[in-house]
Design a protein around this motif. Structure first.
Motif, PDB file in Angstrom:
ATOM      1  N   UNK A 145       0.838  -1.215   0.000  1.00  0.00           N
ATOM      2  CA  UNK A 145       0.000   0.000   0.000  1.00  0.00           C
ATOM      3  C   UNK A 145       0.865   1.255   0.000  1.00  0.00           C
ATOM      4  N   UNK A 146       2.015   1.182   0.660  1.00  0.00           N
ATOM      5  CA  UNK A 146       2.932   2.337   0.647  1.00  0.00           C
ATOM      6  C   UNK A 146       3.526   2.528  -0.747  1.00  0.00           C
ATOM      7  N   UNK A 147       3.993   1.426  -1.345  1.00  0.00           N
ATOM      8  CA  UNK A 147       4.597   1.512  -2.684  1.00  0.00           C
ATOM      9  C   UNK A 147       3.595   2.060  -3.702  1.00  0.00           C
ATOM     10  N   UNK A 148       2.380   1.512  -3.680  1.00  0.00           N
ATOM     11  CA  UNK A 148       1.370   1.937  -4.665  1.00  0.00           C
ATOM     12  C   UNK A 148       0.984   3.398  -4.462  1.00  0.00           C
ATOM     13  N   UNK A 149       0.892   3.821  -3.206  1.00  0.00           N
ATOM     14  CA  UNK A 149       0.533   5.221  -2.922  1.00  0.00           C
ATOM     15  C   UNK A 149       1.617   6.168  -3.411  1.00  0.00           C
ATOM     16  N   UNK A 150       2.875   5.835  -3.110  1.00  0.00           N
ATOM     17  CA  UNK A 150       3.980   6.703  -3.559  1.00  0.00           C
ATOM     18  C   UNK A 150       4.040   6.741  -5.090  1.00  0.00           C
TER      19      UNK A 150
END
Ligand code: FE2
Length: 420
Positions: A231-236
């Motif tokens: 979720x962090x990777x996709x958000x960034x």
């Protein structure tokens, strides 16, 4: 990334089926490029003819996830007895002490030639950069250049032992970017803390942007349902507007996410436009090792991601190394296993499954000049089967692997005899 055409490859291929198209098609190659595709083409002066009547032609296979630096080291210095990812990392950490430039180059070259025999021409290899000398990276950068007319190699700076959790991890990643990798990696599920996991991803995204590089993250390769680097990777990626240049590899924790969380997550994944690579052979071997029964399959939700319109490709991951005692580099084995373990066995799912190692993977690697179309470089393979269903089901050999119209690797058709 394009393929240089080798001079003078003028060739007429007769009588093939291209992908899922009609049978009996001819392909004219002029100066190493696809010049004409259609039925009943006649040879021109100086043109070589190869009659492959009844055979299947596909664009070359693409290996979208492998570790060439660790390939062909199984048992050195010892075997991974537990079969877990984490014992694999320990064994590799020991083997890394004896790594030399020549050692890496020789093994990686051998693995690549093995893959060429199985119809592969494009390879994305992760390279462990948690080594103060960056020995493997130096060797693979040189090999990428030496073999570029035969194989297209993409290299990912892969921090096997962490970015925040390894001494000088950030500095090693930056040195790898400066040396000329194609993509930046990360390993959020291996970092010491959740905070380190998040900060390692933030650092990796910023580094990729600074050097204008692709990204491919080993993301949540663990059975822990609380591992949520994705979720962090996709958000960034979404916020930076770089989704199509970003790949999340493995994402096996997604197998264990609750459905309510997945439903929320999939919206973000679609919005971000990031790519996924699943490695079904190796993850069915490594995951679920601390389960009793029922035992999880440990492969990401390929079927659901695909149905949501998200790009997924398949990779081999490991060829005879601490994480896979077997593995030849043959992507047919990966597709077959992938379909079974993800239960993608409806007829269209089977007949379209070559996309996992061709067009979907081309999107993952951000390739251009790929596919059997007039004007593209004449890269293609010929399989000893009438269509993909039979090629997959019977394990049909790749009769020839053509790069810019010249043969990289070939074999004779199998002669099967039954005496009853
Ligand atoms: Fe991997």
């Amino acid at each position: 990334m394009s393929t240089p055409a080798s001079a003078g490859a003028n060739l007429l291929i007769k009588g093939v089926r291209i992908e899922d198209g009609p049978a009996g098609v001819d392909i004219r190659i002029t100066d190493g490029k696809f010049a004409e595709i259609g039925a009943g083409l006649t040879p021109r002066e100086g043109e070589k003819v190869r009659d492959y009547t009844g055979k299947l032609v596909l664009p070359p296979y693409i290996e979208s996830h492998v570790h060439l630096d660790t390939a062909l080291t199984s048992g050195q210095p010892r075997y991974n007895e537990s079969g877990t990812l984490f014992e694999g990392i320990e064994v590799w950490s020991e083997r890394k002490q004896t790594l030399t430039y020549e050692d890496v180059k020789e093994r990686a070259g051998r693995a690549l030639r093995q893959q060429a025999q199985f119809g592969i021409q494009y390879v994305r290899s992760h390279v462990d950069v948690t080594d103060p000398d960056l020995t493997a990276l130096r060797a693979l950068i040189d090999l990428r250049e030496e073999l570029k007319d035969s194989m297209t190699l993409q290299l990912v700076a892969f921090p096997q032992e962490g970015i925040e959790s390894f001494p000088n991890g950030r500095d090693l990643m930056r040195r790898a970017a400066e040396m000329g990798v194609d993509a930046i990696g990360a390993i959020p599920h291996f970092e010491f803390t959740r905070e380190y996991s998040v900060s390692s991803l933030n650092f990796a995204v910023e580094l990729a942007q600074e050097y204008n590089l692709l990204m491919d993250v080993h993301c949540d390769e663990i059975d822990d349902e609380a591992s949520r680097g994705l979720e962090t990777l996709a958000t960034r990626a979404l916020e930076a507007g770089i989704g199509p240049r970003v790949t999340a590899s493995h994402t096996t924790a997604m197998h264990s996410y609750n459905n309510a969380y997945f439903l929320r997550l999939v919206r973000l994944l679609k919005m971000s436009g990031i790519n996924f690579v699943s490695n079904p052979l190796v993850n069915t071997h490594l995951q679920g090792r601390v389960d009793t029964y029922p035992k999880r399959r440990g492969v990401t939700r390929v079927k659901e991601l695909t149905e949501a319109g998200i790009n997924v490709s398949f990779g081999q991951d490991d060829i005879e190394d601490p994480w896979n005692p077997m593995g030849t580099g043959n992507l047919r084995d990966v597709v077959l296993n992938g379909l079974y373990v993800t239960q993608m066995m409806a007829r269209p799912e089977i007949t379209g499954s070559y996309n996992f190692i061709t067009h979907n993977a081309a999107r993952t690697l951000n390739l251009s000049d790929y596919g059997i179309e007039v004007g593209n470089t004449a890269n293609f393979i010929v399989l000893d089967a009438e269509d993909w269903f039979h090629a997959l089901s019977f394990g049909a050999p790749v009769l020839a692997n053509f790069r810019a119209g010249r043969v990289l690797a070939e074999c004779e058709p199998l002669a099967r005899r039954v005496h009853f």
